[in-house]
Structures are given as structure tokens and as C-alpha cells.
Enzyme design. Sequence first.
Site, short mmCIF file in Angstrom:
data_model
loop_
_atom_site.label_atom_id
_atom_site.label_comp_id
_atom_site.label_asym_id
_atom_site.label_seq_id
_atom_site.Cartn_x
_atom_site.Cartn_y
_atom_site.Cartn_z
N GLY A 275 -6.20 -10.43 0.24
CA GLY A 275 -5.53 -11.47 0.37
C GLY A 275 -6.18 -12.70 0.09
N ASP B 248 -6.61 3.78 -4.25
CA ASP B 248 -6.99 2.53 -3.27
C ASP B 248 -8.03 2.82 -2.28
OD1 ASP B 248 -6.29 -0.32 -2.72
OD2 ASP B 248 -6.56 0.64 -0.69
N HIS C 181 0.92 -1.06 -0.08
CA HIS C 181 -0.02 -0.06 0.06
C HIS C 181 0.98 1.34 -0.02
CE1 HIS C 181 -3.70 1.97 0.43
NE2 HIS C 181 -3.94 1.66 1.67
N SER D 140 -33.33 -8.04 -21.89
CA SER D 140 -34.28 -7.62 -22.72
C SER D 140 -34.38 -6.12 -23.41
CB SER D 140 -35.76 -7.68 -22.16
OG SER D 140 -35.91 -6.61 -20.90
N1 NAD Z 1 -6.63 -6.93 3.45
C1 NAD Z 1 -6.15 -6.97 1.88
O1 NAD Z 1 -6.78 -7.81 1.43
C2 NAD Z 1 -5.32 -5.99 1.50
C3 NAD Z 1 -5.28 -5.90 0.05
C4 NAD Z 1 -4.42 -5.07 -0.54
C5 NAD Z 1 -3.45 -4.23 0.27
N2 NAD Z 1 -3.44 -4.54 1.56
C6 NAD Z 1 -2.52 -3.73 2.43
O2 NAD Z 1 -1.72 -4.72 2.83
C7 NAD Z 1 -1.21 -4.37 4.27
C8 NAD Z 1 -1.56 -5.54 5.41
O3 NAD Z 1 -3.18 -5.21 5.36
P1 NAD Z 1 -4.10 -6.61 6.09
O4 NAD Z 1 -5.51 -6.14 5.85
O5 NAD Z 1 -3.46 -7.74 5.70
O6 NAD Z 1 -3.77 -6.29 7.52
P2 NAD Z 1 -4.52 -6.83 8.81
O7 NAD Z 1 -5.15 -5.56 9.43
O8 NAD Z 1 -5.13 -7.96 8.64
O9 NAD Z 1 -3.31 -7.02 10.00
C9 NAD Z 1 -2.18 -7.52 9.78
C10 NAD Z 1 -1.41 -8.03 10.93
O10 NAD Z 1 -1.04 -6.83 11.84
C11 NAD Z 1 -0.87 -7.55 13.11
N3 NAD Z 1 -0.97 -6.37 14.07
C12 NAD Z 1 -1.99 -5.50 14.38
N4 NAD Z 1 -1.74 -4.61 15.32
C13 NAD Z 1 -0.32 -4.76 15.53
C14 NAD Z 1 0.53 -4.30 16.61
N5 NAD Z 1 0.25 -3.36 17.33
N6 NAD Z 1 1.74 -4.93 16.81
C15 NAD Z 1 2.17 -5.85 16.01
N7 NAD Z 1 1.19 -6.59 14.93
C16 NAD Z 1 0.18 -6.01 14.97
C17 NAD Z 1 -1.83 -8.40 13.41
O11 NAD Z 1 -1.30 -9.48 14.17
C18 NAD Z 1 -2.05 -8.96 11.76
O12 NAD Z 1 -1.24 -10.10 11.80
C19 NAD Z 1 -1.86 -3.09 4.63
O13 NAD Z 1 -0.78 -1.92 4.06
C20 NAD Z 1 -2.92 -3.15 3.50
O14 NAD Z 1 -3.54 -1.65 3.28
C21 NAD Z 1 -4.70 -5.31 2.31
C1 XAI Z 2 -9.14 -5.46 -0.94
C2 XAI Z 2 -9.13 -4.02 -0.99
C3 XAI Z 2 -10.51 -3.44 -0.71
O1 XAI Z 2 -8.73 -3.84 -2.38
C4 XAI Z 2 -7.78 -3.39 -0.25
O2 XAI Z 2 -7.54 -2.15 -0.65
C5 XAI Z 2 -7.91 -3.30 1.17
O3 XAI Z 2 -7.64 -2.38 1.81
O4 XAI Z 2 -8.23 -4.33 2.00
MG MG Z 3 -7.13 -0.84 0.67
MG MG Z 4 -7.27 -2.40 -2.70
#
Ligand code: NAD
Ligand code: XAI
Ligand code: MG
Ligand code: MG
Length: 347
Positions: free
Chosen positions: A152, A207, A123, A269
Site C-alpha cells: 500500500g 499471493d 485479497h 561480462s
Molecule cells: N499490506 C499490503 O500492502 C497489502 C497488499 C495487498 C493486499 N493486502 C490485503 O489488504 C488487506 C489489509 O491489509 P493491511 O496489510 O493493510 O492490514 P494491516 O495489518 O495493516 O491492518 C489494517 C487495519 O486493521 C486494524 N485492526 C487490526 N486488528 C483489529 C481488530 N481486532 N479490530 C479492528 N481493527 C483491527 C488495524 O487498526 C489496521 O488499521 C488484507 O486483506 C491484505 O491481505 C495488503
Molecule cells: C505486498 C504484498 C506482499 O504483495 C501483499 O500481498 C501483502 O500481503 O502485504
Molecule cells: Mg499478501
Molecule cells: Mg501481494
Amino acid sequence: MAQMNFGGVTENVVTREEFPLEKAREVLKNETIAVIGYGVQGPGQSLNLRDNGFNVIVGQRQGKTFDKAVADGWVPGETLFSIEEACERATIIQVLLSDAAQIACWPTIKKHLTPGKALYFSHGFAITYKERTGIVPPADVDVIMVAPKGSGTSLRTMFLEGRGLNSSYAIFQDATGRAFERVIALGIGVGSGYLFETTFQREVYSDLTGERGTLMGAIQGLLLAQYETLREHGHTPSEAFNETVEELTQSLMPLFAAKGMDWMYANCSTTAQRGALDWMTPFHDATKPVFEKLYQSVASGEEAQRSIDSNSQPDYREKLNEELRQLRESEMWQTGAVVRKLRPENN
Ligand SMILES: NC(=O)c1ccc[n+]([C@@H]2O[C@H](COP(=O)([O-])OP(=O)(O)OC[C@H]3O[C@@H](n4cnc5c(N)ncnc54)[C@H](O)[C@@H]3O)[C@@H](O)[C@H]2O)c1
Ligand SMILES: CC(C)(O)[C@@H](O)C(=O)O
Ligand SMILES: [Mg+2]
Ligand SMILES: [Mg+2]
């Protein structure tokens, strides 16, 4: 890198054909990739990297998600470590903590960013909003991004199905001269179908707009508005749900996903086509100002600050779960639960 024409605009795209998995393995053969965080992206990216034959370890704090990592086959002391130890062992640190947790863990991560390592994000948040996050990497490390354009969970399931989610990639800092090959190799390694070029700022602005807009926020708002209108005019819950959500996800969305909106329209339609072509403009005009307001809120950093403030609260998970419970228990989604059970494939 291929130059491709998207509706008249040329963009850079990298595909698996020009950068195959074998090449990605060769590029990263001497690297230790540490995936930090095992929430949603962490499992998807680390398991895909592992299955693709890369040298990958996980750094996760103790608790439920640590146990999940063990259940997924990561071995404490061998491939699963504390965040600090994984950062120390890594040559590439993949920061997949929640955006708020990245702020809390930054001092630990920064300590282990020795010259030549790579700092990877999924991100543009941490870097773009650096005045708010305090995340400023040292000048002698690569700073790169692969942002899968989807959950993910989908990254993993699509990988297992032999498919690939698209991702954007960006280089913020190239200290080693290897940032490009590193970022593309990682993008292919985590299971991207193809990679399109962006910057950290463009990624985070688009995003945050997308997830607040059509992908998540706007879609619920729009669906609910129609459901409520039908219910207020005496339609039953099942009728309102089927005409609002079920037909969209089960019948019509797959058609426009496969071959575009005109193809979906063409398979309805003439009555539906006439009405849709007439009404798309009023819906467009009513929502455009809301999207503009949203974009301004993203660009000003207001959305980032709200996310940092709310997600840093000790009780944020409880509050979030309560809001999700209300959504789940709303009449529309309770109806959805019953309708899903009625799908023959779920019987
Ligand atoms: N969720 C998605 O599918 C998705 C998609 C694209 C990009 N992203 C990006 O990927 C990154 C990870 O997102 P995510 O949704 O997988 O994260 P998440 O919210 O699922 O958290 C990931 C991890 O952070 C850990 N965590 C939370 N607070 C903590 C703390 N204080 N100390 C230590 N560990 C801590 C949790 O244990 C967890 O394992 C972000 O930058 C997000 O924007 C996420
Ligand atoms: C899956 C998404 C919405 O595309 C991602 O940006 C996230 O923050 O979880
Ligand atoms: Mg996002
Ligand atoms: Mg996204």
C-alpha cells in the site's frame, strides 16, 4: 476489456485508456465508499480515492492508526468514523482490515450489508478460506476484489509520482448487475495502472505463494545463504553484502525490471553470462521442490490457518516486532544499514 497475449496465453486486461478516471467517477458518483482499516492498504487506497475525487470515508478503531488518519486529513464525524458507523453510511464497504481482524469484525460488517451494497476485499483470503474465516456474505450484495500487486505504501508513492501499480480484480458475486463496472471503477480509483482478471481463489493462492516465495521469504533465504557462504570463506561483511544485495538492488535488478533478464545478462561480462547461464539450472532444481511444498501448504489452507492463529494472539505485534528486530540486527542487515548510508545520494 482488452484481450492481451502474455507469452502465448490470452488474458483479459483493463487499462486506464479504455476505462479512464472520468468514467470511474461517473460510475461511482452516487456511492459512498467506506475504507475500513487504516494500516498499510487503507491509507494508500483511501488517499488515492480522495485525491481522484471520489466520495470516500474511513472507518477505523480508536488508537494510533486513528490518529494517523486524522493527521492525513480525515475529519472525525465528517469523513472518519468508527468501523460500525462507516459501514452503516457506506454503499461500498472496502474491507482493508488485516486478514485476521476481518474475522473479528465480520459480525459488525455483515450487519450493515443491506441489499445492493458492495463488499470489497483486496485479497481472496476471507472468501476462499470461508470454512476457517466464517465470512459468508449475503446473496443480495456484490462481492468484488481489487488486489494491488504491491505494498500500500508503493500504491501511494507511485500514485504521487504519476505512476500506477498493477492490480488483479475479481467478481465473486454479482447481485446488482453492476459488479463489473463497480470493481473496475474502484480499481482505477485506488490508483491501479492496469487491472488483470482473476478469481478470489487464484488471487489468494498466488499471493500467499509469492510473498512466502520469491517476493519475501525465498529472497531473504537465498540472499542469506550466499552471504553466509562468503563470510564462512573469509570475505568481509562489506564485500559479502555488496556482492549479494547491494549490487542486486542498485545495479542489476533495475536492468531486468526495465528490459528483462536477457538484457541484464547482456550488460554483464561474458564471464558472468557463462556462469549465470550454467548455474541457473542447479538453483532452479534445488528450489523447485520447496516451491511445490509451499504451494501445497497454501492450497490445503495450512498457511491461512497459521496466519489466522498467530495474528489473532493478543501479543502477536510484540512477537512480530521481536522477529523483525532480529532480522534488522543480523550482521547482514546491519552491514546493509552502513552500506545504505555510504550511497552518495544519502549523504
Ligand atoms: N499490506 C499490503 O500492502 C497489502 C497488499 C495487498 C493486499 N493486502 C490485503 O489488504 C488487506 C489489509 O491489509 P493491511 O496489510 O493493510 O492490514 P494491516 O495489518 O495493516 O491492518 C489494517 C487495519 O486493521 C486494524 N485492526 C487490526 N486488528 C483489529 C481488530 N481486532 N479490530 C479492528 N481493527 C483491527 C488495524 O487498526 C489496521 O488499521 C488484507 O486483506 C491484505 O491481505 C495488503
Ligand atoms: C505486498 C504484498 C506482499 O504483495 C501483499 O500481498 C501483502 O500481503 O502485504
Ligand atoms: Mg499478501
Ligand atoms: Mg501481494
